[in-house]
Design an enzyme around this catalytic site. Structure first.
Site, PDB file in Angstrom:
ATOM      1  N   LYS A 111     -87.422 -37.244  93.673  1.00 54.70           N
ATOM      2  CA  LYS A 111     -88.416 -38.140  93.076  1.00 54.70           C
ATOM      3  C   LYS A 111     -89.530 -38.491  94.056  1.00 54.70           C
ATOM      4  CE  LYS A 111     -85.686 -39.887  89.283  1.00 54.70           C
ATOM      5  NZ  LYS A 111     -85.051 -40.979  88.582  1.00 54.70           N
ATOM      6  N   LYS A 194     -83.200 -29.568  84.822  1.00 57.11           N
ATOM      7  CA  LYS A 194     -82.547 -30.407  83.824  1.00 57.11           C
ATOM      8  C   LYS A 194     -83.567 -31.057  82.888  1.00 57.11           C
ATOM      9  CE  LYS A 194     -82.139 -35.059  85.661  1.00 57.11           C
ATOM     10  NZ  LYS A 194     -81.802 -36.240  84.921  1.00 57.11           N
ATOM     11  N   LYS A 197     -86.359 -37.320  81.317  1.00 60.02           N
ATOM     12  CA  LYS A 197     -87.252 -38.279  80.656  1.00 60.02           C
ATOM     13  C   LYS A 197     -88.620 -38.313  81.281  1.00 60.02           C
ATOM     14  CE  LYS A 197     -84.231 -42.032  79.937  1.00 60.02           C
ATOM     15  NZ  LYS A 197     -83.750 -42.861  81.008  1.00 60.02           N
TER      16      LYS A 197
END
Ligand code: ATP
Ligand code: LTN
Length: 327
Positions: A111, A194, A197
């Site tokens: 991230k 993956k 969101k």
């Protein structure tokens, strides 16, 4: 009865990976566990959020959890920031986990390296300490999560074991529960990453609230490969294996066994789309009903927070006392 705890961030719309990897399990575990489920809004603050959007996402996510079958009368369902013991225990966790341990977290590395992330908050780095607090505050035995959370549950166990050995028996050491199929739902267009969101609108993501036509189209266009053979083999056939895993998780069958019933990609895609649409239909209908009454949702969440706080206050007091803070 064993206690189960899990959390989910109100950081965007819910996708099929969240549902198959985590929420379906949350719903099932209510039957034979004392279940505590949390919308972790404080975790969502680790990445930039617009205040109005965060508020709306939080209420919508709580309604979606109820639509999936989380029953606020039977289980405890609450919003993290309503229970002040979470950030309070998180400070004790931050002081008993090392910089080195936090630096090894792959979620942080991913991230903090994303191009769009210009501002890397300190919270993004210390996030696993807050997650450990979430789990340990409820004397949790089992944590149902998707595969990507394995490392965060491991560090929680390490923190609990260290705390117990330094300060005496304080915390229950929890175990993860990762489902056999659906633990890692991949993007339909990029089966090497993956479904997520925070990637935003993508032709490879299936949203829980998406309409049937779009879902069919996305499955029809899902990336497979050119050898034409239906086989469950994640390494060499990631796209086909992803479809088999989704179909398996949606129908409760094993992906390997399902592979035997197909010889072509077309019918596999069609059946997977249909199974997903069937799974989502009642959730979407129930969500529409709940959405009509946000005040009722807020009442249920306040009730959940009161029940959660009653448990968390005792555990926090135990931890504060054992670490040497004055009572
Ligand atoms: P983000 O992309 O912002 O990190 P997310 O989609 O991973 O968000 P979370 O709120 O972090 O969603 O995760 C909620 C639960 O869903 C967790 O238990 C996580 O393991 C699970 N989960 C998330 N993505 C997937 C996926 N692609 N497959 C299976 N489970 C998943
Ligand atoms: N880190 C998790 C969300 C999360 C969680 C938790 C999951 C926060 N606290 C406690 C299980 C238990 C995520 O990003 N999916």
């Amino acid at each position: 009865m064993k206690r189960v705890f899990s959390g989910i961030q109100p950081s965007g719309e819910l996708h099929l990976g969240n549902l198959l990897g985590a929420l379906i399990n949350w719903e099932r575990l209510q039957d034979d566990h004392d279940a505590v489920y949390c919308v972790v809004d404080l975790h969502a603050l680790t990445l930039p959020q617009a205040p109005e959007v965060l508020r709306q996402n939080t209420i919508n996510l709580a309604q979606l959890l109820m639509a999936v079958g989380i029953d606020p009368e039977r289980s405890i369902l609450f919003v993290q920031s309503h229970v002040p013991q979470h950030p309070q225990l998180a400070w004790l966790m931050e002081c008993t986990v090392s910089y080195g341990e936090l630096s090894r977290m792959t979620a942080f590395k991913d991230k903090s390296n994303r191009d769009s992330t210009k501002f890397v908050s300190a919270g993004l780095f210390t996030y696993p300490a807050l997650q450990a607090a979430d789990i340990l505050l409820y004397d949790t035995d089992v944590v149902p999560v998707g595969d990507d959370q394995r490392q965060h549950i491991e560090i929680t166990r390490d923190i609990a074991e260290r705390f117990n050995s330094r300060f005496g028996d304080t915390f229950v050491v929890p175990e993860h529960r990762i489902p056999p199929a659906g633990a890692r739902v991949m993007d339909l267009q990029h089966p090497d990453r993956k479904m997520s969101k925070s990637e935003g609108e993508s032709p490879g993501t299936i949203w829980v609230l998406e309409d049937e036509k779009k879902i069919e189209k996305k499955f029809k266009r899902a990336v497979t490969d050119s050898d034409g053979e239906v086989r469950f083999d994640i390494e060499s056939k990631p796209g086909v294996s992803n479809l088999l895993s989704i179909l398996g998780a949606a129908t409760g069958k094993s992906p390997e066994a399902l592979a035997e019933s197909y010889t072509q990609y077309g019918p596999l895609k069609g059946d997977t789309a249909e199974a997903v649409i069937e799974l989502l239909r009642p959730i979407q209908a129930r969500f529409a009903e709940l959405q009509a009454d946000p005040a009722e949702t807020e009442r249920l969440l306040k009730m959940g927070a009161d029940k959660a706080e009653a448990i968390a206050a005792d555990v926090l007091a135990r931890a504060k006392n054992n670490i040497g803070l004055l009572g």
